[in-house]
Design a protein around this motif. Structure first.
Motif, PDB file in Angstrom:
ATOM      1  N   GLY A 127     -15.355 -47.607   4.566  1.00 21.84           N
ATOM      2  CA  GLY A 127     -14.941 -46.632   5.572  1.00 21.84           C
ATOM      3  C   GLY A 127     -15.961 -46.582   6.682  1.00 21.84           C
ATOM      4  O   GLY A 127     -16.935 -47.342   6.692  1.00 21.84           O
ATOM      5  N   MET A 128     -15.713 -45.673   7.624  1.00 25.55           N
ATOM      6  CA  MET A 128     -16.607 -45.571   8.791  1.00 25.55           C
ATOM      7  C   MET A 128     -17.310 -44.228   8.842  1.00 25.55           C
ATOM      8  O   MET A 128     -17.801 -43.822   9.892  1.00 25.55           O
ATOM      9  N   SER A 129     -17.306 -43.534   7.723  1.00 24.45           N
ATOM     10  CA  SER A 129     -17.859 -42.175   7.751  1.00 24.45           C
ATOM     11  C   SER A 129     -18.523 -41.859   6.414  1.00 24.45           C
ATOM     12  O   SER A 129     -18.883 -42.766   5.666  1.00 24.45           O
ATOM     13  N   THR A 130     -18.680 -40.617   6.129  1.00 23.32           N
ATOM     14  CA  THR A 130     -19.077 -40.074   4.821  1.00 23.32           C
ATOM     15  C   THR A 130     -20.546 -40.313   4.473  1.00 23.32           C
ATOM     16  O   THR A 130     -21.246 -39.370   4.093  1.00 23.32           O
ATOM     17  N   ASN A 165      -4.766 -51.365  11.135  1.00 24.94           N
ATOM     18  CA  ASN A 165      -4.922 -50.728  12.441  1.00 24.94           C
ATOM     19  C   ASN A 165      -4.948 -49.209  12.278  1.00 24.94           C
ATOM     20  O   ASN A 165      -4.536 -48.678  11.238  1.00 24.94           O
ATOM     21  N   HIS A 166      -5.427 -48.565  13.310  1.00 19.32           N
ATOM     22  CA  HIS A 166      -5.647 -47.116  13.223  1.00 19.32           C
ATOM     23  C   HIS A 166      -4.333 -46.350  13.028  1.00 19.32           C
ATOM     24  O   HIS A 166      -4.292 -45.356  12.297  1.00 19.32           O
ATOM     25  N   GLU A 167      -3.260 -46.845  13.651  1.00 18.33           N
ATOM     26  CA  GLU A 167      -1.959 -46.160  13.502  1.00 18.33           C
ATOM     27  C   GLU A 167      -1.547 -46.149  12.029  1.00 18.33           C
ATOM     28  O   GLU A 167      -1.061 -45.137  11.516  1.00 18.33           O
ATOM     29  N   GLY A 168      -1.737 -47.293  11.370  1.00 25.23           N
ATOM     30  CA  GLY A 168      -1.405 -47.381   9.944  1.00 25.23           C
ATOM     31  C   GLY A 168      -2.244 -46.430   9.108  1.00 25.23           C
ATOM     32  O   GLY A 168      -1.741 -45.794   8.172  1.00 25.23           O
ATOM     33  N   VAL A 169      -3.512 -46.333   9.461  1.00 28.44           N
ATOM     34  CA  VAL A 169      -4.414 -45.430   8.737  1.00 28.44           C
ATOM     35  C   VAL A 169      -3.941 -43.978   8.922  1.00 28.44           C
ATOM     36  O   VAL A 169      -3.836 -43.208   7.962  1.00 28.44           O
ATOM     37  N   LEU A 170      -3.602 -43.634  10.177  1.00 29.10           N
ATOM     38  CA  LEU A 170      -3.147 -42.258  10.445  1.00 29.10           C
ATOM     39  C   LEU A 170      -1.837 -41.957   9.731  1.00 29.10           C
ATOM     40  O   LEU A 170      -1.620 -40.854   9.221  1.00 29.10           O
TER      41      LEU A 170
HETATM   42  O1  LIG Z   1     -11.411 -39.768   9.015  1.00 30.75           O
HETATM   43  P1  LIG Z   1     -11.987 -41.041   9.555  1.00 30.75           P
HETATM   44  O2  LIG Z   1     -12.182 -41.018  11.016  1.00 30.75           O
HETATM   45  O3  LIG Z   1     -13.215 -41.439   8.820  1.00 30.75           O
HETATM   46  O4  LIG Z   1     -10.873 -42.176   9.238  1.00 30.75           O
HETATM   47  C1  LIG Z   1     -10.867 -43.532   9.509  1.00 30.75           C
HETATM   48  C2  LIG Z   1     -12.163 -44.168   9.963  1.00 30.75           C
HETATM   49  C3  LIG Z   1     -11.919 -44.408  11.459  1.00 30.75           C
HETATM   50  O5  LIG Z   1     -12.285 -43.314  12.223  1.00 30.75           O
HETATM   51  C4  LIG Z   1     -10.472 -44.576  11.526  1.00 30.75           C
HETATM   52  C5  LIG Z   1     -10.009 -45.994  11.313  1.00 30.75           C
HETATM   53  O6  LIG Z   1      -8.633 -46.077  11.536  1.00 30.75           O
HETATM   54  O7  LIG Z   1      -9.921 -43.786  10.492  1.00 30.75           O
END
Ligand SMILES: O=P(O)(O)O[C@@H]1C[C@H](O)[C@@H](CO)O1
Length: 203
Positions: A127-130, A165-170
């Motif tokens: 992921g890109m966070s946490t 892609n981001h749309e799929g993630v959302l």
């Molecule tokens: O909730 P976040 O933003 O961590 O979810 C993911 C990570 C990127 O921001 C984005 C990738 O599509 O969604």
């Protein structure tokens, strides 16, 4: 038989479904009987016994003296299931694996080469966070519960026609938002608020 390294949820489910279809017992207690405790299973009342070899997808006991049976029955009025013989790392079984979460900087998704590298490093989820929040919270002495919704498969093959892609993630986020909300609400409901005295403040 499946590899000992990886048993999928579906495989576990098939084994559990088979067992549930073979016995009316619904255990409240599970006992793993190692060497010396196997006889306990023989004392269960109203027994249903299954040799490991006859249970679909079940590993086999290789240790001498282990009967290699799953025994369902009653003990002191409680419904139990006993493993007559257990499994060991020296038989080739791996430890119950904890997941490894890796953070990438984003905002681009990892390339196939990066995905392969992460996989080889033993990463289970990316992921890109946490991670930054956990580092800061831990530094502040807070206890942390991290929860990541896995929204997609990471593409690791150049032949793969799927892409992330981001749309799929959302979209997956929207589909699962109710479940995730319920989970977090339930966690909060059950959470005991305390002053974190029991954690290591030296971190
Ligand atoms: O909730 P976040 O933003 O961590 O979810 C993911 C990570 C990127 O921001 C984005 C990738 O599509 O969604």
């Amino acid at each position: 038989m499946h590899s000992k390294e990886h048993i999928s949820h579906d495989e576990y489910q098939k084994t559990a479904d088979w067992l549930m279809s073979q016995t009316k017992h619904r255990p409240q207690v599970a006992i793993i009987c190692g060497s010396g405790l196997g006889m306990l299973a023989d004392t269960l009342k109203c027994q249903d016994s299954f040799a490991y070899a006859d249970i679909p997808g079940f590993p086999q006991s290789t240790v001498q003296g282990h009967a290699g049976q799953l025994v369902f029955g009653e003990l002191k009025g409680k419904t139990c299931v006993c493993m007559q013989g257990r499994f060991h790392m020296y038989e080739g079984h791996s430890l119950c694996k904890e997941g490894v979460y890796a953070m990438v900087g984003g905002p681009n998704f990892e390339t196939i080469a990066e995905a392969r590298l992460l996989h080889r490093l033993g990463v289970d989820a990316v992921g890109m966070s946490t991670a930054p929040e956990v580092v800061v919270a831990t530094h502040c002495g807070l206890r942390v519960f991290g929860l990541s919704l896995i929204t997609n498969k990471v593409v690791k093959s150049y032949e793969d026609t799927e892409s992330v892609n981001h749309e799929g993630v959302l979209e997956i986020g929207r589909l699962r938002s109710h479940t995730v909300q319920q989970l977090v609400t339930e966690l909060i409901d059950r959470m005991e608020i305390n002053n974190n005295d029991n954690i290591n403040k030296s971190i």
